[in-house]
Design a protein around this motif. Structure first.
Motif, PDB file in Angstrom:
ATOM      1  N   GLY A   1       0.805  -1.211   0.000  1.00  0.00           N
ATOM      2  CA  GLY A   1       0.000   0.000   0.000  1.00  0.00           C
ATOM      3  C   GLY A   1       0.839   1.262   0.000  1.00  0.00           C
ATOM      4  N   VAL A   2       1.911   1.282   0.803  1.00  0.00           N
ATOM      5  CA  VAL A   2       2.749   2.483   0.895  1.00  0.00           C
ATOM      6  C   VAL A   2       3.634   2.627  -0.343  1.00  0.00           C
ATOM      7  CG1 VAL A   2       4.597   3.612   2.187  1.00  0.00           C
ATOM      8  CG2 VAL A   2       2.725   2.499   3.410  1.00  0.00           C
ATOM      9  N   LEU A   3       4.270   1.528  -0.769  1.00  0.00           N
ATOM     10  CA  LEU A   3       5.219   1.602  -1.883  1.00  0.00           C
ATOM     11  C   LEU A   3       4.535   1.945  -3.200  1.00  0.00           C
ATOM     12  CD1 LEU A   3       7.583  -1.419  -1.100  1.00  0.00           C
ATOM     13  CD2 LEU A   3       7.811   0.982  -0.438  1.00  0.00           C
TER      14      LEU A   3
ATOM     15  N   ALA B   1      -5.651   9.509  -1.907  1.00  0.00           N
ATOM     16  CA  ALA B   1      -5.166   8.442  -2.789  1.00  0.00           C
ATOM     17  C   ALA B   1      -4.185   7.537  -2.054  1.00  0.00           C
ATOM     18  CB  ALA B   1      -4.502   9.050  -4.023  1.00  0.00           C
ATOM     19  N   LEU B   2      -3.297   8.113  -1.252  1.00  0.00           N
ATOM     20  CA  LEU B   2      -2.308   7.328  -0.524  1.00  0.00           C
ATOM     21  C   LEU B   2      -2.978   6.375   0.453  1.00  0.00           C
ATOM     22  CD1 LEU B   2       0.575   6.642   0.342  1.00  0.00           C
ATOM     23  CD2 LEU B   2       0.556   8.676   1.800  1.00  0.00           C
ATOM     24  N   PHE B   3      -3.894   6.888   1.253  1.00  0.00           N
ATOM     25  CA  PHE B   3      -4.554   6.042   2.242  1.00  0.00           C
ATOM     26  C   PHE B   3      -5.565   5.099   1.592  1.00  0.00           C
ATOM     27  CE2 PHE B   3      -3.125   9.540   5.041  1.00  0.00           C
ATOM     28  CZ  PHE B   3      -2.378   8.783   5.922  1.00  0.00           C
ATOM     29  N   GLY B   4      -6.131   5.499   0.454  1.00  0.00           N
ATOM     30  CA  GLY B   4      -7.008   4.593  -0.285  1.00  0.00           C
ATOM     31  C   GLY B   4      -6.248   3.368  -0.787  1.00  0.00           C
TER      32      GLY B   4
ATOM     33  N   TRP C   1      -6.890  -0.484   0.397  1.00  0.00           N
ATOM     34  CA  TRP C   1      -7.146  -1.514  -0.619  1.00  0.00           C
ATOM     35  C   TRP C   1      -6.160  -2.662  -0.485  1.00  0.00           C
ATOM     36  CZ3 TRP C   1     -10.985  -2.710  -3.781  1.00  0.00           C
ATOM     37  CH2 TRP C   1     -10.752  -3.591  -4.833  1.00  0.00           C
ATOM     38  N   SER C   2      -4.897  -2.325  -0.260  1.00  0.00           N
ATOM     39  CA  SER C   2      -3.873  -3.360  -0.114  1.00  0.00           C
ATOM     40  C   SER C   2      -4.096  -4.190   1.145  1.00  0.00           C
ATOM     41  CB  SER C   2      -2.487  -2.707  -0.081  1.00  0.00           C
ATOM     42  OG  SER C   2      -1.479  -3.665   0.073  1.00  0.00           O
TER      43      SER C   2
ATOM     44  N   LEU D   1      -6.890  -4.851   2.500  1.00  0.00           N
ATOM     45  CA  LEU D   1      -8.069  -5.692   2.302  1.00  0.00           C
ATOM     46  C   LEU D   1      -7.815  -6.818   1.299  1.00  0.00           C
ATOM     47  CD1 LEU D   1     -10.888  -2.972   2.167  1.00  0.00           C
ATOM     48  CD2 LEU D   1     -10.370  -4.527   4.061  1.00  0.00           C
ATOM     49  N   ARG D   2      -7.056  -6.517   0.235  1.00  0.00           N
ATOM     50  CA  ARG D   2      -6.908  -7.470  -0.863  1.00  0.00           C
ATOM     51  C   ARG D   2      -5.621  -8.278  -0.810  1.00  0.00           C
ATOM     52  NH1 ARG D   2     -11.127  -8.790  -3.849  1.00  0.00           N
ATOM     53  NH2 ARG D   2      -9.716  -9.156  -5.610  1.00  0.00           N
ATOM     54  N   GLY D   3      -4.643  -7.824  -0.048  1.00  0.00           N
ATOM     55  CA  GLY D   3      -3.387  -8.553   0.047  1.00  0.00           C
ATOM     56  C   GLY D   3      -2.618  -8.534  -1.256  1.00  0.00           C
ATOM     57  N   ARG D   4      -1.953  -9.639  -1.580  1.00  0.00           N
ATOM     58  CA  ARG D   4      -1.147  -9.690  -2.803  1.00  0.00           C
ATOM     59  C   ARG D   4      -2.010  -9.589  -4.055  1.00  0.00           C
ATOM     60  NH1 ARG D   4       4.049 -11.028  -2.606  1.00  0.00           N
ATOM     61  NH2 ARG D   4       4.012 -11.949  -4.704  1.00  0.00           N
ATOM     62  N   GLY D   5      -3.278  -9.950  -3.930  1.00  0.00           N
ATOM     63  CA  GLY D   5      -4.175  -9.775  -5.067  1.00  0.00           C
ATOM     64  C   GLY D   5      -4.361  -8.316  -5.423  1.00  0.00           C
TER      65      GLY D   5
END
Length: 506
Positions: free
Chosen positions: A383-385, A420-423, A427-428, A430-434
């Motif tokens: 999410g951060v990268l 956008a950053l926190f979104g 998302w990451s 919640l969805r993980g590697r997907g």
């Protein structure tokens, strides 16, 4: 605990690097963008006409002074940034209870443009952060800089094959590949990383050295101002409380340029304008000696020079050398690109270090049933990268999509960056590697599409900049497209590798 010194340094390198890694990645990305802050400013203010340059500043300075006298009468300071090839306009700003800015051309005409933080806000993010008190932000950034310096030093110690690492890259080996890439990015720009980290700490030294200034000068809470006046010159005098209209700033500028034998001036500031003790400060362009940053001071009400004896010492020259290298204001286009790429290499070094750390713990996580903190960290890493570059391009999209006359649009642009950053982070999580693939495609779409739709959103667009020969805006658009191409290339390569693996092990 450790068998030898290198093992202890490896432990220190790992955990110091992880302590504030997300913040350091954010600082390196936004700081690198700062080397092209003027180019970003120009793109985010499409109303400004394309100007080659202008040499006679008299009309522009006089017009700016009249405008400031009318609209910024109660300001604490005026700032006039003089034109240069990267930003061929006279940029006037004022700071105080109310802040504002205005842009003028060589004829003294005020050039209308949309309200935006532009590239200056992106540049300031790497040391001011956002939504935080400025002094608190400085302390956080200083702490991050100190940890980065520890990580760099310990990393250099543990790389006993530092030159071999520079030429070693083994693809297709997962953790080994990421480690090779981490080593390559670290070693290739190590001198820059050490310089930029240490000089950044020098930049904010007033944050953590205030007790030293107070002790040396014997002034509680005000020692730094005494140090500043002794180190740089009398930029501020105690206000008199008596009104006095400033003399012509263009006359002061002409006198300064004659003393500097025509060497161009970079910045003109007026502290406490309309006060009898107001001081006008001029800072010349840096070069050819990078350690020299000459300044002249005038009494604003009369235009008389203020005499002072500048401090002369090796420590001052060394400090100014490092600080000027950090800012890169002296750099030509080629060197500026080198600084920019080296800064992004620093961000890549941090990102690959995080990936290596997670890859080493993947097997343990797969053997664990139920909740695992490492999996949460890995999702947050994604999410951060990816959220940071997505936030940057979202900021550009907001500049075009928010109507130019919308009230407080500058704040909306800045908020869109963090939304956008926190979104992306949520998302990451919640969805993980997907979610990785989704964020990568979103990154490619946002970067790749913007140059082509820019014309219909009020900008020049990539075709028009190519026709007009505006190298600055053309380069901006090419960087956006190149970013999209690199991301798509990574996605295709990753997809092909996964397909081969499925065929080999059905």
């Amino acid at each position: 605990m450790f068998n030898n010194f290198r093992q202890s340094m490896a432990w220190l390198h790992t955990w110091s690097g992880l302590l504030l890694c997300w913040l350091l990645f954010f600082i390196f990305v936004t700081g690198s963008l700062g080397y092209f802050d003027n180019a970003i400013d120009r793109w985010m203010k499409p109303e400004l006409p394309y100007i080659e340059s202008f040499d006679d500043l008299t009309l522009a300075i006089d017009a700016a002074q009249s405008y400031l006298q009318e609209h910024a009468l109660g300001a604490d300071s005026w700032y006039l940034t003089l034109p240069e090839p990267r930003h061929p306009y006279l940029h006037a700003q004022w700071r105080g209870e109310l802040n504002g800015e205005a842009v003028f051309d060589g004829e003294g005409n005020k050039l209308p443009h949309r309200e935006t933080g532009g590239g200056q806000w992106l540049y300031a993010l790497h040391f001011k952060l956002h939504y935080l008190p400025i002094k608190f932000a400085y302390w956080i950034v200083c702490g991050a800089g100190l940890i980065m310096l520890i990580a760099l030093t310990s990393g250099a110690i543990i790389h006993k094959k530092i030159f071999i690492d520079f030429f070693t890259f083994r693809s297709g080996k997962r953790a080994r590949t990421w480690l090779d890439l981490h080593n390559l990015l670290s070693v290739s720009a190590l001198p820059f990383h050490l310089m930029i980290t240490y000089s950044g700490l020098l930049f904010l030294s007033s944050t953590f050295q205030k007790p030293l200034y107070d002790t040396h000068y014997g002034v509680r809470g005000g020692g730094y101002q005494h140090f500043y006046n002794e180190f740089f010159g009398p930029s501020h005098l105690p206000p008199s409380g008596s009104y006095a209209t400033p003399t012509s700033l263009s006359d002061i500028l002409a006198d300064a340029q004659s003393l500097w034998e025509g060497h161009p001036v970079r910045l003109l500031t007026v502290a406490q304008p309309n006060d009898k003790n107001s001081v006008t400060r001029l800072i010349r362009m840096i070069g050819p000696n990078v350690e020299i940053s000459d300044r002249l001071y005038y009494q604003s009400s009369t235009g008389d020079p203020i005499s002072y004896t500048p401090a002369v010492s090796f420590s001052k020259d060394l400090r100014m050398l490092l600080v000027n290298l950090h800012e890169g204001l002296f750099a030509d286009t080629g060197l500026r690109w080198l600084f920019f790429i080296s800064g992004l290499a620093g961000a890549g070094m941090i990102a690959t270090g995080l990936i290596v750390w997670m890859e080493k713990r993947r097997q343990k996580r797969e053997e664990t049933v139920g909740y695992n903190a490492n999996e949460v960290i890995e999702r947050a890493n994604i999410g951060v990268l990816l959220g940071t570059p997505i936030a940057v391009v979202t900021y550009f999209w907001a500049n075009r999509l928010i109507p130019s006359n919308w009230p407080e649009r500058e704040i909306l642009e800045q908020n869109s960056f963090f939304i956008a950053l926190f979104g992306a982070l949520i998302w990451s999580l919640l969805r993980g590697r997907g979610g990785l693939r989704h964020l990568l495609w979103l990154t490619a779409l946002l970067y790749g599409l913007l140059p082509w739709v820019d014309y219909w959103l009020g900008g020049a667009g990539v075709i028009n900049t190519l026709i007009s020969g505006d190298i600055t805006l053309l380069s901006f658009n090419l960087v956006l497209m190149m970013t999209a191409i690199l991301v798509v290339g990574f996605l295709i390569k990753n997809h092909c590798a996964n397909t081969i693996q499925l065929k080999k092990y059905p």
